[in-house]
Design an enzyme around this catalytic site. Structure first.
Site, PDB file in Angstrom:
ATOM      1  N   CYS A 264       0.850  -1.189   0.000  1.00  0.00           N
ATOM      2  CA  CYS A 264       0.000   0.000   0.000  1.00  0.00           C
ATOM      3  C   CYS A 264       0.891   1.247   0.000  1.00  0.00           C
ATOM      4  CB  CYS A 264      -0.903  -0.011   1.222  1.00  0.00           C
ATOM      5  SG  CYS A 264      -1.843   1.513   1.427  1.00  0.00           S
ATOM      6  N   CYS A 295      -6.452   0.921   6.639  1.00  0.00           N
ATOM      7  CA  CYS A 295      -5.341   1.753   6.186  1.00  0.00           C
ATOM      8  C   CYS A 295      -5.150   2.945   7.135  1.00  0.00           C
ATOM      9  CB  CYS A 295      -5.633   2.236   4.767  1.00  0.00           C
ATOM     10  SG  CYS A 295      -4.197   2.922   3.934  1.00  0.00           S
TER      11      CYS A 295
END
Lengths: 342, 201
Positions: A264, A295
């Site tokens: 990511c 996240c």
């Protein structure tokens, strides 16, 4: 008795329930949670049978909902039948809390129930989802409600409900293995990447709804209650907690989940399910977590990915989420940030 | 006990919130077999039904669910309560019942006399509410199956003498079979048909 303490489900004491009618957050023009009580009872009976027969599709009298089929009418009816005034609801679409479907469903339930909503997986008691299972592990007592478009895993092999019903009755699932085998024969591997068929409690073949196969292992022996609703197809089904959920495979072609070469760009996670995002006109691509709450949690804990400066901020804004549903035009924000940076 | 209809007991104080809360108790009970849950109770319940039995009836039954009452439960006050609050038709033929309220489980008919559903529609099976003496303190039984991580020990008291042998046969019918809700006072536990029970010794 330890069974009781072991169970983190809410304590069902006989305290008087909150009076919803005077709750300013609940639109008094609608019954609590929109559905009438008769409909809720029918769905509730169906859900209990669904839990007693893991993976079996229980027919139910799906109602017209104030949004079109394909927007989660099945999941909404399930949520409406289980939700109470003291629940905390999270709604996700493709892993994110701030996409159109999730925002509108969250707004709907805030209006017709007045319940608290959250983006945090850990805080939610009921999570309605489309296409993903949260990365954060679920716990006992939490309820995960899936929106399902096509509940019948055999639909593309056998169009007739009269036949597919018999196939389920006799656990006659050879055709599904043949389909997977044909995929191996043509492509050298099983090419199904989402809605990957599973067998529940060693008996029923079940469609996990269009979640990526990446999420299939999370269904197996999950402590939470997993409920599925298909509005157009009028079916309910369930995976009880701690239930075997096995993705179909062959000994020489075992089940595998997707993997990425990238991590990511925001939080650096190389274990979560990643979305590919085009970030400029030159076709620059970045990967970021599909689960926006996961996240954000990681970034809050100090994890950082490869993206830097304006690009990182813009991406972060895209996964930021605004709980009031007033979704600003993030692309515009991002373009401004880009200009400022150049 | 009286058959005086003026003695009609009240249902949930708030039928919407009450049945929702009671349903969540049932949902948790069915999801985690053998776990004990206190449920949201109605304001009143007709003898000989316990408060939890009444709560289950109010939460799950209505005009679409034929209900069978055992001899002990089949009292005027119970019929009046069901007719007023739920509307479930009380039936004599137990094979047609979707729900059964059983106040004297020790002498109840065999489980296989109730509807097990059919292989194409196993959901069309009966749910039996057995009002037993106590959810604890009876013969110890170890449960395994969906909803139970490893094993769970239960000791319900007041079941028919050969209940677990009957239960074994019921489980063999899977995906058909009946589901059972055990109630005492204000609490309940559920035994979905998937549960495997092993008696000690």
């Amino acid at each position: 008795m330890n069974a009781e303490t072991q169970n983190s489900a809410r304590d069902h004491t006989n305290n008087p329930a909150p009076d919803h009618t005077n709750d300013p957050a609940h639109d008094p023009g609608y019954n609590f949670a929109y559905l009438d009580e008769q409909t809720k009872r029918m769905i509730r009976r169906g859900l209990l049978k669904a839990l007693a027969i893991p993976g079996y599709q229980v027919p139910f009298g799906s109602r017209e909902m104030p949004l079109p089929y394909g927007w989660g009418t099945g999941g909404i009816q399930v949520t409406a039948s289980v939700i109470g005034a003291d629940d905390t609801l999270k709604v996700i679409d493709q892993g994110a809390d701030d996409t159109t479907n999730a925002v509108s469903i969250r707004k709907f339930f805030r209006r017709v129930t007045g319940v608290k909503t959250t983006e945090k997986t850990a805080e939610a008691t009921v999570i309605q989802t489309r296409h993903r299972i949260p990365e954060a592990p679920l716990r006992e007592g939490q309820i995960l409600v899936y929106q399902v478009p096509i509940p019948e895993p055999l639909r593309w092999l056998e169009r007739r409900e009269s036949e597919s019903r018999k196939m389920h009755a006799y656990a006659e699932y050879g055709a599904m293995h043949v389909q997977l085998y044909e995929s191996i024969a043509r492509f050298g591997r099983i090419t199904t990447t989402y809605d990957y068929p599973v067998k529940v409690a060693d008996r029923y073949l079940m469609s996990p709804s269009p979640t990526p196969k990446f999420d299939n292992p999370k269904m197996h022996m999950n402590p939470a209650i997993q409920l599925f609703g298909a509005g157009r197809e009028k079916r309910l089904y369930a995976v009880p907690p701690y239930t075997r959920v096995e993705s179909l495979a062959f000994e020489d072609h075992p089940f595998e989940v997707q993997e990425w070469d990238d991590a990511c760009a925001l939080c650096g996670d190389d274990k979560s399910f990643l979305d590919e995002v085009v970030v400029d006109d030159a076709g620059t691509r970045m990967f970021m977590c599909s689960d926006s709450d996961h996240c954000r949690d990681r970034r809050a804990a100090g994890h950082r990915g490869g993206a830097e400066g304006a690009a990182a901020e813009a991406l972060a804004a895209m996964t930021g989420g605004t709980d009031d549903g007033s979704n600003k035009d993030r692309a515009e924000d991002w373009a401004k940030d880009r200009e400022a940076a150049q | 006990m009286t058959d005086n209809p003026n003695d009609l007991k009240p249902g949930f104080a708030d039928p919407i919130a009450g049945s929702q809360d009671a349903f969540r108790g049932l949902l948790a009970a069915m999801s985690y077999p053998g776990s004990i849950h206190r449920v949201h109770l109605p304001e009143g319940h007709p003898a000989p039904l316990s408060a939890a039995t009444a709560a289950v009836l109010l939460t799950l039954t209505d005009g679409e669910t034929p209900l069978w009452l055992d001899e002990q439960a089949d009292q005027g006050a119970v019929r009046a309560y069901v007719a007023f609050h739920s509307g479930a038709p009380v039936v004599d033929d137990l094979a047609t019942a979707r729900f059964a309220a059983i106040a004297a489980p020790r002498t109840m008919p065999a489980l296989d006399r109730f509807a097990p559903g059919d292989p194409a529609y196993p959901d069309r099976s009966a749910t039996l509410i057995l009002q037993i003496e106590d959810l604890e303190g009876g013969e110890t039984v170890t449960l395994t199956g969906p909803g139970i991580e490893t094993t769970r020990t239960v000791a319900p008291k007041g079941l028919p003498a050969d209940f677990w042998a009957q239960w074994d046969r019921n489980r063999m019918l899977f995906p058909c079979g009946v589901d059972v809700i055990l109630t005492t006072g204000d609490s309940l536990m559920a035994l979905p048909r998937t549960v495997h029970a092993e008696q000690e010794g």
